[in-house]
Design a protein around this motif. Structure first.
Motif, PDB file in Angstrom:
ATOM      1  N   LEU A 186       1.020  -1.212   0.143  1.00 49.58           N
ATOM      2  CA  LEU A 186       0.138  -0.044  -0.219  1.00 49.58           C
ATOM      3  C   LEU A 186       0.846   1.364   0.023  1.00 49.58           C
ATOM      4  N   LEU A 187       0.461   2.041  -0.951  1.00 52.22           N
ATOM      5  CA  LEU A 187       1.297   3.426  -0.819  1.00 52.22           C
ATOM      6  C   LEU A 187       0.224   4.326  -0.343  1.00 52.22           C
ATOM      7  N   GLU A 188       0.713   4.960   0.693  1.00 49.95           N
ATOM      8  CA  GLU A 188      -0.421   5.740   1.550  1.00 49.95           C
ATOM      9  C   GLU A 188       0.079   7.404   1.075  1.00 49.95           C
ATOM     10  N   PHE A 189      -1.054   8.200   0.906  1.00 52.12           N
ATOM     11  CA  PHE A 189      -0.957   9.718   0.919  1.00 52.12           C
ATOM     12  C   PHE A 189      -1.824  10.360   1.848  1.00 52.12           C
ATOM     13  N   GLY A 226      -5.901  15.799   7.241  1.00 49.15           N
ATOM     14  CA  GLY A 226      -5.363  14.649   7.750  1.00 49.15           C
ATOM     15  C   GLY A 226      -5.844  13.102   7.418  1.00 49.15           C
ATOM     16  N   ALA A 227      -6.862  13.126   6.400  1.00 44.86           N
ATOM     17  CA  ALA A 227      -7.364  11.883   6.026  1.00 44.86           C
ATOM     18  C   ALA A 227      -6.173  11.330   4.962  1.00 44.86           C
ATOM     19  N   ARG A 228      -6.611  10.195   4.907  1.00 44.63           N
ATOM     20  CA  ARG A 228      -5.514   9.351   3.967  1.00 44.63           C
ATOM     21  C   ARG A 228      -6.289   8.682   2.784  1.00 44.63           C
ATOM     22  N   ALA A 229      -5.257   8.673   1.706  1.00 44.25           N
ATOM     23  CA  ALA A 229      -5.837   7.712   0.496  1.00 44.25           C
ATOM     24  C   ALA A 229      -4.920   6.864   0.203  1.00 44.25           C
ATOM     25  N   VAL A 230      -5.040   5.886  -0.215  1.00 44.85           N
ATOM     26  CA  VAL A 230      -3.903   4.868  -0.912  1.00 44.85           C
ATOM     27  C   VAL A 230      -4.112   4.427  -2.277  1.00 44.85           C
ATOM     28  N   VAL A 262      -0.197  -0.708 -10.653  1.00 50.07           N
ATOM     29  CA  VAL A 262      -0.773   0.279  -9.627  1.00 50.07           C
ATOM     30  C   VAL A 262      -2.112   0.636  -9.856  1.00 50.07           C
ATOM     31  N   SER A 263      -2.732   0.791  -8.816  1.00 51.36           N
ATOM     32  CA  SER A 263      -4.134   1.065  -8.691  1.00 51.36           C
ATOM     33  C   SER A 263      -4.182   2.530  -8.636  1.00 51.36           C
ATOM     34  N   PRO A 264      -5.609   3.044  -9.113  1.00 50.63           N
ATOM     35  CA  PRO A 264      -5.803   4.504  -8.675  1.00 50.63           C
ATOM     36  C   PRO A 264      -5.724   4.566  -7.146  1.00 50.63           C
ATOM     37  N   VAL A 265      -5.874   5.829  -6.786  1.00 52.31           N
ATOM     38  CA  VAL A 265      -5.779   6.064  -5.234  1.00 52.31           C
ATOM     39  C   VAL A 265      -7.581   5.895  -4.731  1.00 52.31           C
ATOM     40  N   TYR A 266      -7.452   5.083  -3.658  1.00 58.61           N
ATOM     41  CA  TYR A 266      -8.787   5.170  -3.037  1.00 58.61           C
ATOM     42  C   TYR A 266      -8.791   5.704  -1.673  1.00 58.61           C
ATOM     43  N   PRO A 267      -9.894   5.699  -0.996  1.00 60.34           N
ATOM     44  CA  PRO A 267      -9.944   6.460   0.496  1.00 60.34           C
ATOM     45  C   PRO A 267      -9.541   5.461   1.394  1.00 60.34           C
TER      46      PRO A 267
END
Lengths: 170, 572
Positions: B107-110, B168-172, B224-229
């Motif tokens: 998981l790549l986290e943003f 502060g929320a994250r997406a992956v 690589v998948s798109p970003v998801y919440p």
């Protein structure tokens, strides 16, 4: 605007062909129309890219067939479950929908396995070569040829199994 | 028939269809609008891989939830400077894969470190920074998610949806790495990532940066998948695993309205005219307590043991997806549908069942290009682990039902045999016929052979002239089994529900009247059974309750409609 008109042109020109193809694969007009419309909706969503293709209809046909095959499996599974309860031998295809008038050939075709029916229809109705079917469906050419040959044999047997139907067909 | 003849016949047959006028193009436009709306609503499920891994990674307090879906258009795109990128804590190995070696998903986290909410959409650009740290440079592809199937991985296109990230929320994004059979030239290269909407790339932690950095080998590929919440872990909505009850402590009083969850006053059925709407009925009164719009066309329902938790399968064009639906005590839906952490299934309409505590889902699968469902996949909805049982011989799985006998002395015979399923061996011969019937699968056992399950009731069983076994239902204590059997007299098929002992497999009696089964509207089968197996509900031409093997007619308000094709249309 020009691009939108191009899509409408494609839609008007090829909708009937694609629905007819799917009816031959599925034996159910409602399911066929549903799959075709879904495929065109997806094409519309990607039209800026699709419009640059040499034959956008091939893309729509491929998507529609994939949807139809999934739908065909679902129908067949439901039918098999019902047939098991009633003790009937599971049929490989759903019963034809009321809205399609079935010829003897159509009825025999519906008794073929889906994978053979699909290549038979693409070859004999859509006039595609085994190689182009293989390329479009992502199968080895040998597999397509084998299915074509097996489908032809099975179709002959199905037609011959009912002399009245066979006579009608000839 | 010659080829030309065949062509002409086909064309003649299909000419009326081909020449029929196409519906107005507005039909297609409307369909596209609906499709886009559906995709937006169900965006959380589009990357089930990410959802499943989020459940593993974020086991602690949930962060501020992200907003999923189109979101306010006025929100500015997240700039690269507002996003902090990094690897999530641990990689996830998919046991679902029949590929060896199995691919690993990272998981790549943003995280939105800005002061305001922003929107994010698309794929992060992802590359190995080979110039900084030497290492293999695998090909990276975008926009696809891989679904494990027999014979390899099938890729499907995933359309990105907009994720609105609050402060502060994250997406992956899910980063799936595949490996060659022989791992050679492996290393952990440094990676740089550029978030969507940004031109600013960030160097991710390198080999010394800690755990969770992808191991790459020669001939590896990266998807690589798109970003998801990365919102609240989806598993937190599942009911806690309830303490197991011994049969002695299970209530044997008949179910009554308002007597608690085990009274099963509500059932879920698809609206016959709207396949995208699930309707909740109170079987005592027939009252509709909720009508729930589904994110796609209904493909099946299953109920957990608390009689309030259901799993709904829907198909929205991109494969079959599963959602949890939890009813309140009043039969209303107070929490939204929760996408389950499962990859989308390419085979819609397959039989499935959910375990008593709602923590596991069993699904019958058809391998690629085959007509038979000869695999059962059990997914842990808590850990995301997957176990696949495969039959060495062709056959098909029909109905499934789940018992949870636990370890009480009364059910020690069963051990952990929990999943009851119908099996039809499609080969010819006596040996094949003897394998068919209702079987019990120990879902906790090691191994992958589906036929290591125990044959409980053979398909050859005859009860008072009735044969065949359909729509099996087992009580959670694992003591009784109900199944539909029929007579197949030509032109006059009839059916009834038969009760069996789940201990011996022997029939205990025919528990409903024998009714005509036309196959066109008269559904026949057991609908619900209480944990001890002493009370059940059934509909077989006439509806009613079964108490201690005795049938009492009663209006269950069973929904009208043609359910002759199966029991996918309702759950009790």
């Amino acid at each position: 605007m020009r691009r939108t008109n191009e899509f409408e042109d494609l839609y008007q020109a090829s909708y009937g062909r694609i629905v007819a193809l799917l009816v031959a694969v599925l034996g159910d007009r409602q399911e066929a129309e549903d799959a075709a419309q879904e495929a065109f909706a997806r094409a519309l969503a990607r039209w800026p890219r699709l419009s640059t293709y040499d034959v956008p209809e091939a893309w729509v046909r491929q998507v529609a067939l994939r949807l139809a095959v999934d739908s065909g499996r679902r129908l067949r599974r439901a039918f098999r479950l019902s047939a098991r309860l009633t003790g009937a031998r599971p049929a490989p295809a759903p019963e034809p929908g009321d809205s399609v008038a079935f010829s003897a050939l159509g009825s025999a075709l519906m008794r073929l396995p889906l994978r053979e029916r699909e290549v038979l229809v693409l070859h004999y109705f859509a006039d595609m070569t085994a190689e182009s079917i293989a390329a479009e469906r992502g199968l080895p050419a040998g597999t397509v040829k084998a299915r074509l040959a097996a489908g032809r044999r099975r179709l002959e047997r199905e037609l011959a199994a009912d002399p009245e139907e066979a006579r009608d067909a000839r | 028939m010659r080829d030309e003849q065949l062509r002409e016949e086909l064309v003649a047959w299909l000419r009326p269809v081909q020449q029929a006028p196409a519906p107005d193009v507005s039909v297609i436009r409307r369909r596209l609008r609906h499709r886009r709306a559906r995709i937006a609503i169900t965006s959380a499920a589009l990357c089930a891989l990410a959802a499943g891994t989020v459940a593993l990674v974020h086991v602690t307090a949930a962060p501020a939830p992200s907003v999923i879906g189109p979101g306010p258009a006025a929100l500015a795109p997240c700039g690269g400077m507002h996003l902090r990128a990094g690897w999530a804590a641990a990689p996830v190995v998919s046991h679902a894969a029949s590929v060896d070696p199995v691919p690993i998903t990272y998981l790549l986290e943003f995280r939105n470190t800005g002061r305001t909410a922003c929107s994010l959409k698309g794929w992060p650009t992802f590359s190995s920074a080979a110039s900084l740290v030497p290492g293999p440079r695998p090909p990276v592809s975008y926009g696809t998610v891989s679904v494990s199937m027999r014979g390899g991985l099938a890729s499907r296109v995933v359309e990105p949806t907009r994720v609105v990230l609050r402060r502060g929320a994250r997406a992956v994004a899910a980063v799936t790495v595949t490996y060659p059979p022989l791992r050679t030239g492996c290393g952990r290269p440094a990676w740089s990532v550029t978030p969507p909407y940004s031109s600013q790339s960030t160097l991710l932690p390198g080999p010394s940066g800690g755990r969770g950095v992808p191991l790459i080998c020669d001939h590896s590929t990266v998807v690589v998948s798109p970003v998801y919440p990365a919102a609240v872990p989806v598993t937190q909505n599942y009911p806690a695993k309830a303490p197991r009850q011994s049969p002695a402590s299970v209530s044997t009083s008949p179910p009554t309205a308002g007597a608690g969850p085990q009274a099963a006053p509500y059932f879920l059925a698809v609206d016959g005219f709207r396949p995208r709407v699930a309707v909740v009925h109170d079987w005592r009164t027939g009252r509709v307590t909720a009508a729930i719009r589904l994110p796609g066309i209904e493909q099946g329902f299953a109920a957990a043991g608390d009689d309030r938790t259901f799993v709904v399968a829907v198909d929205n064009g991109g494969g079959e997806r599963f959602y949890q639906l939890v009813l309140s005590q009043q039969g209303t839906l107070d929490v939204p549908l929760t996408p389950l952490p499962m990859p989308p299934m390419p085979f819609a309409g397959a039989p499935f069942a959910v375990s008593d505590d709602g923590s596991e889902l069993a699904l019958a699968l058809a391998p690629t290009n085959a007509a038979e469902d000869d695999e059962i996949m059990v997914v842990s909805l808590v850990t995301g682990s997957v176990h696949i049982w495969r039959s060495p011989d062709p056959g098909s799985v029909s109905g499934m039902s789940w018992a949870d006998p636990g370890s009480s002395p009364a059910t020690a015979w069963a051990g952990n045999n929990r999943l009851l399923f119908g099996w039809t061996d499609n080969r010819a011969g006596l040996a094949a016929r003897q394998r068919s019937g209702l079987r019990l699968l120990d879902t906790t056992a090691p191994g992958t052979n589906l036929l290591s399950s125990r044959l409980l009731i053979p398909a050859s069983v005859r009860v008072g002239g009735l044969t065949g076994l359909a729509y099996p239902l087992i009580n959670s204590a694992g003591t009784v089994v109900f199944a539909t059997m029929g007579t197949h007299a030509r032109g006059n098929p009839r059916a009834a529900v038969v009760e069996f002992s789940a201990t011996t497999g022997r029939p205990l009696g025919i528990v409903t009247p024998l009714v005509g089964e036309s196959g066109m509207g008269t559904w026949c089968g057991a609908l619900w059974v209480n944990p001890s197996g002493s009370h059940a509900l059934a509909a077989c031409g006439v509806q009613g309750q079964i108490s201690q093997g005795r049938f009492t007619p009663e209006d269950l308000h069973f929904p009208p409609g043609n359910f002759s094709h199966g029991s996918n249309y309702f759950a009790w």
